[in-house]
Scaffold this motif. Structure first.
Motif, short mmCIF file in Angstrom:
data_model
loop_
_atom_site.label_atom_id
_atom_site.label_comp_id
_atom_site.label_asym_id
_atom_site.label_seq_id
_atom_site.Cartn_x
_atom_site.Cartn_y
_atom_site.Cartn_z
N ALA A 1 75.96 -20.89 -13.46
CA ALA A 1 76.92 -21.31 -14.47
C ALA A 1 76.25 -21.41 -15.84
N TYR A 2 75.01 -21.89 -15.86
CA TYR A 2 74.25 -21.93 -17.13
C TYR A 2 74.04 -20.51 -17.65
N ILE A 3 73.66 -19.60 -16.76
CA ILE A 3 73.47 -18.20 -17.17
C ILE A 3 74.78 -17.63 -17.69
N LEU B 1 59.27 -14.90 -13.30
CA LEU B 1 60.40 -14.77 -14.22
C LEU B 1 61.02 -16.13 -14.48
N ASP B 2 61.17 -16.47 -15.74
CA ASP B 2 61.78 -17.75 -16.09
C ASP B 2 63.28 -17.58 -16.31
N CYS C 1 68.55 -12.35 -19.35
CA CYS C 1 68.48 -10.98 -19.85
C CYS C 1 68.75 -9.97 -18.73
N PHE C 2 68.23 -10.26 -17.53
CA PHE C 2 68.46 -9.38 -16.38
C PHE C 2 69.94 -9.30 -16.05
N VAL C 3 70.61 -10.45 -15.97
CA VAL C 3 72.03 -10.48 -15.64
C VAL C 3 72.86 -9.82 -16.74
#
Length: 341
Positions: free
Chosen positions: A137-139, A91-92, A98-100
């Motif tokens: 933080a990026y996510i 998973l990238d 998308c998961f979060v």
């Protein structure tokens, strides 16, 4: 929802069960195991439940939630999300975003399902505060952007965020980023090689000896961090997932990708969130020059609207969740108090 603390999940609440609650949604760094953050989140709950005068007289009750990132789950008697018909899938960073995003929508009971078809009235919308650590933080910033652009009719508003030791720009320029990039150029299949060695190590060493080795390498960490690390090393996908994701971070986290609307800057048409960025000094995952550029370009200036930029003067490390959970929880409680004030 009932409180739940497991190796893969953290959920607790402050105040009474009948209170209207603001949701604090935590996103971990890499490796994405929520077990590293259990003490931090527990202490954050405790500090937010203290007398309101310490933060804000109007401080609401909170629901605090976090979970392991996909592919890092441990002690589960079911196939991992990263397995499809017996075939492993790495998973990238985009997969994790998308998961979060899906976890947040499910937690909030969002009726839009990501397609903007909700019918929630503004007066009944719930409030969410994001906390992201490192790549989390990026996510969080990407979720802010997508929520603003794609889900204007969702059941909740993201009203603020606390970005802790954030790797949101030019991660490959950091000291550890440079080392990892060099290593990947020498060993392109680094994730496969290291995960194989970790698997071999856990098979050959008795559990007690593995624990002793981990304790020595980590510099005598607290029990929660040692337990989580040993479980991580023995998990079927964790080590490979961590390195595969790290390699993708080097390729993906480059320039500033977000508009003023996401940053909540003075020139934004409609500031959507009050943001705090907490940077370390000599952070091995954030180059000093990168940090200084973000503070100069994106930080609040004078009385303008914009993110609050804080540079740590107390020597807290990037991996604060190992030995400095109490200090960081107290700081984040103060940030949340300002967001909801």
């Amino acid at each position: 929802m009932a409180p739940e603390i497991t190796p893969n999940t953290f959920l607790t609440t402050t105040g009474s069960l009948s209170d209207q609650k603001t949701t604090i949604f935590f996103i971990s760094g890499n490796p994405g195991l929520i077990g590293y953050y259990h003490p931090f989140l527990s202490l954050l709950s405790k500090y937010l439940d203290e007398p309101k005068e310490q933060h804000s007289p109007n401080l609401p009750s909170f629901q605090i939630y976090g979970c392991s990132l996909s592919g890092f789950e441990i002690d589960e008697h079911r196939p991992l999300p990263s397995q499809n018909n017996g075939v492993d899938l790495d998973l990238d960073l985009e997969d994790q975003i998308c998961f979060v995003q899906g976890k947040l929508a499910a937690l909030m009971g969002d009726g839009t399902n990501g397609n903007g078809n909700g019918t929630v009235n503004a007066g009944t919308r719930q409030n969410v505060i994001l906390i992201g650590h490192s790549v989390g933080a990026y996510i969080a910033m990407e979720i802010l952007r997508r929520h603003h652009e794609e889900n204007p009719e969702s059941s909740f508003d993201i009203v603020g965020g606390a970005m802790l030791f954030p790797t949101v720009k030019d991660i490959a320029a950091s000291p550890s980023g440079q080392k990892l990039t060099t290593l990947l150029s020498i060993i392109p299949r680094l994730a496969v090689v290291v995960s194989f060695l970790a698997r071999l190590l856990t098979l050959l060493l008795p559990a007690s000896l593995l624990r002793s080795v981990a304790r020595l390498v980590m510099g005598d960490p607290p029990v929660h961090a040692l337990d989580t690390t040993c479980a991580f090393l023995k998990s079927p996908r964790g080590v490979r997932q961590a390195l595969y994701m790290a390699a993708d971070e080097m390729r993906t986290i480059t320039s500033d990708k977000w508009s003023d609307d996401v940053w909540g800057a003075a020139s934004a048409r409609e500031p959507i969130a009050k943001l705090f960025f907490y940077f370390g000094r000599n952070d091995h995952w954030v180059a000093d020059q990168t940090r200084d550029e973000i503070v100069a370009v994106r930080g609040r200036k004078g009385g303008e609207v914009g993110p609050t930029m804080i540079v740590c003067e107390e020597g807290l490390p990037h991996a604060f969740c190992l030995k400095h959970s109490g200090v960081m929880a107290r700081k984040v409680a103060g940030m949340i108090g300002q967001i909801v004030a």
